[in-house]
Design a protein around this motif. Structure first.
Motif, PDB file in Angstrom:
ATOM      1  N   HIS A  75     -54.795  73.441 -76.818  1.00  0.00           N
ATOM      2  CA  HIS A  75     -53.824  74.431 -76.352  1.00  0.00           C
ATOM      3  C   HIS A  75     -54.030  75.767 -77.051  1.00  0.00           C
ATOM      4  O   HIS A  75     -54.692  75.853 -78.092  1.00  0.00           O
ATOM      5  N   ILE A  76     -53.445  76.797 -76.456  1.00  0.00           N
ATOM      6  CA  ILE A  76     -53.347  78.117 -77.076  1.00  0.00           C
ATOM      7  C   ILE A  76     -51.862  78.446 -77.159  1.00  0.00           C
ATOM      8  O   ILE A  76     -51.171  78.526 -76.145  1.00  0.00           O
ATOM      9  N   ASP A  77     -51.388  78.590 -78.387  1.00  0.00           N
ATOM     10  CA  ASP A  77     -49.976  78.875 -78.625  1.00  0.00           C
ATOM     11  C   ASP A  77     -49.791  80.386 -78.655  1.00  0.00           C
ATOM     12  O   ASP A  77     -49.751  81.003 -79.717  1.00  0.00           O
ATOM     13  N   THR A 125     -54.913  68.153 -82.148  1.00  0.00           N
ATOM     14  CA  THR A 125     -53.507  67.825 -81.915  1.00  0.00           C
ATOM     15  C   THR A 125     -53.372  66.703 -80.896  1.00  0.00           C
ATOM     16  O   THR A 125     -52.532  65.808 -81.027  1.00  0.00           O
ATOM     17  N   TYR A 126     -54.231  66.728 -79.870  1.00  0.00           N
ATOM     18  CA  TYR A 126     -54.118  65.769 -78.764  1.00  0.00           C
ATOM     19  C   TYR A 126     -55.045  64.581 -79.009  1.00  0.00           C
ATOM     20  O   TYR A 126     -56.258  64.750 -79.192  1.00  0.00           O
ATOM     21  N   GLU A 154     -43.564  71.588 -78.569  1.00  0.00           N
ATOM     22  CA  GLU A 154     -43.292  70.160 -78.728  1.00  0.00           C
ATOM     23  C   GLU A 154     -44.493  69.451 -79.358  1.00  0.00           C
ATOM     24  O   GLU A 154     -44.329  68.587 -80.234  1.00  0.00           O
ATOM     25  N   SER A 155     -45.689  69.820 -78.908  1.00  0.00           N
ATOM     26  CA  SER A 155     -46.908  69.226 -79.470  1.00  0.00           C
ATOM     27  C   SER A 155     -47.026  69.522 -80.959  1.00  0.00           C
ATOM     28  O   SER A 155     -47.355  68.637 -81.762  1.00  0.00           O
ATOM     29  N   ILE A 156     -46.765  70.772 -81.328  1.00  0.00           N
ATOM     30  CA  ILE A 156     -46.895  71.184 -82.726  1.00  0.00           C
ATOM     31  C   ILE A 156     -45.889  70.445 -83.595  1.00  0.00           C
ATOM     32  O   ILE A 156     -46.231  69.950 -84.683  1.00  0.00           O
ATOM     33  N   ARG A 175     -48.627  60.683 -82.818  1.00  0.00           N
ATOM     34  CA  ARG A 175     -49.754  60.789 -81.883  1.00  0.00           C
ATOM     35  C   ARG A 175     -49.264  61.556 -80.667  1.00  0.00           C
ATOM     36  O   ARG A 175     -48.180  61.278 -80.151  1.00  0.00           O
ATOM     37  N   VAL A 176     -50.066  62.490 -80.199  1.00  0.00           N
ATOM     38  CA  VAL A 176     -49.635  63.348 -79.097  1.00  0.00           C
ATOM     39  C   VAL A 176     -50.624  63.256 -77.940  1.00  0.00           C
ATOM     40  O   VAL A 176     -51.837  63.352 -78.134  1.00  0.00           O
TER      41      VAL A 176
END
Length: 284
Positions: free
Chosen positions: A135-137, A165-166, A224-226, A234-235
């Motif tokens: 992702h790009i935040d 992250t994923y 939410e991922s962060i 685990r995401v």
């Protein structure tokens, strides 16, 4: 809660919820726009409206029901969010992720995120399903990171590495599930870029986001991922491509929220089958 959720407040919210359900979930699923039908598949369900939970935000977006659903999905004990929170609703970024912190306090170890997104990659089509590889935040890069403010080490570290992250294992599991269901031709993998919203992108903005490396764009999920990563969960995430962003002034597409919900409803069956099989294959 001041500039962020207090650890004690999160514990109080979770204690209240645990008194309302006998289920003890290990998997948390966030249902995006038009994708809440997964909740209908949950067996032995306990439903708790957000407005009955102390200190919990309220969902104000059409297509987001505003309920926690606890129960059994494909043999796994789960909690589903039918309706999420967004920065554009007026909530500070940290408040949009209170449910994720509460999930962790409830015992959730794996976070399954879904969303509706606009396609930036010209090789994508409306109705495709994209596994989020990275992702790009964008809000975070411009000073609105969800972890901004005082840090409580009981949640996680002050400085968080967001590489990987994923979860790669869950991504491979999703690919296998899609192939098994005959959905491999509409399955993509790519980078999700988060913008603040609620406006959809101009042509110039879409070009910029594509040049940044985005394959799909939306107004949720990354915070939410962060937070999930911050707490050691685990995401896994996937996006339903509900519209294609305009990358040329000759082909301007004016997206509406109704368009997003319509595609979500049209593809809901496939998405629910895929999500259900992914859950069935998961080891929790």
């Amino acid at each position: 809660m001041g500039e962020g959720p207090s650890y004690d407040d999160i514990q109080r919210i979770s204690a209240f919820i645990l008194m309302r359900t006998e289920h003890r979930p290990k998997l948390g699923i966030v249902c995006g726009s038009g994708l809440g039908g997964l909740g209908e598949l949950v067996e032995d369900a306990n439903v708790i409206p957000y407005n009955e939970i102390p200190m919990f935000p309220a969902s104000t977006v059409p297509g987001h029901m505003g309920k926690l659903v606890f129960g059994i999905l494909k043999g796994k004990t789960v909690v589903l969010m039918r309706g999420r929170f967004h920065n554009y609703e007026g909530y500070p970024m940290w408040k949009t992720t209170i449910p994720i912190r509460v999930m962790k306090a409830l015992g959730v170890q794996t976070l399954f995120l879904t969303n509706a997104a606009g396609g930036l990659n010209p090789n994508f089509n409306v109705g495709d399903i994209m596994i989020i590889r990275d992702h790009i935040d964008l809000p975070g890069l411009t000073g609105e990171c969800v972890l901004r403010g005082a840090n409580d080490e009981r949640f996680g570290p002050r400085f968080l590495a967001t590489v990987d992250t994923y979860d790669r294992e869950l991504s491979e599991l999703a690919k296998s599930a899609a192939t098994e269901l005959g959905l491999h031709e509409i399955l993509r993998e790519g980078t999700y870029i988060m913008i603040g919203g609620p406006t959809f992108e101009t042509v110039a903005e879409s070009k910029l986001l594509r040049n940044f490396g985005g394959d799909a764009v939306g107004m949720s999920t990354v915070a939410e991922s962060i937070v999930g990563r911050h707490m050691g969960m685990r995401v896994f995430g996937m996006s339903l491509i509900t519209d294609m962003c305009s990358l040329s002034y000759d082909e301007k597409k004016c997206t509406t929220h109704q368009d997003v919900l319509a595609i979500g409803e049209k593809r809901a069956g496939d998405l629910q089958k895929l999500a259900s099989l992914i859950v069935e294959k998961m080891t929790l």
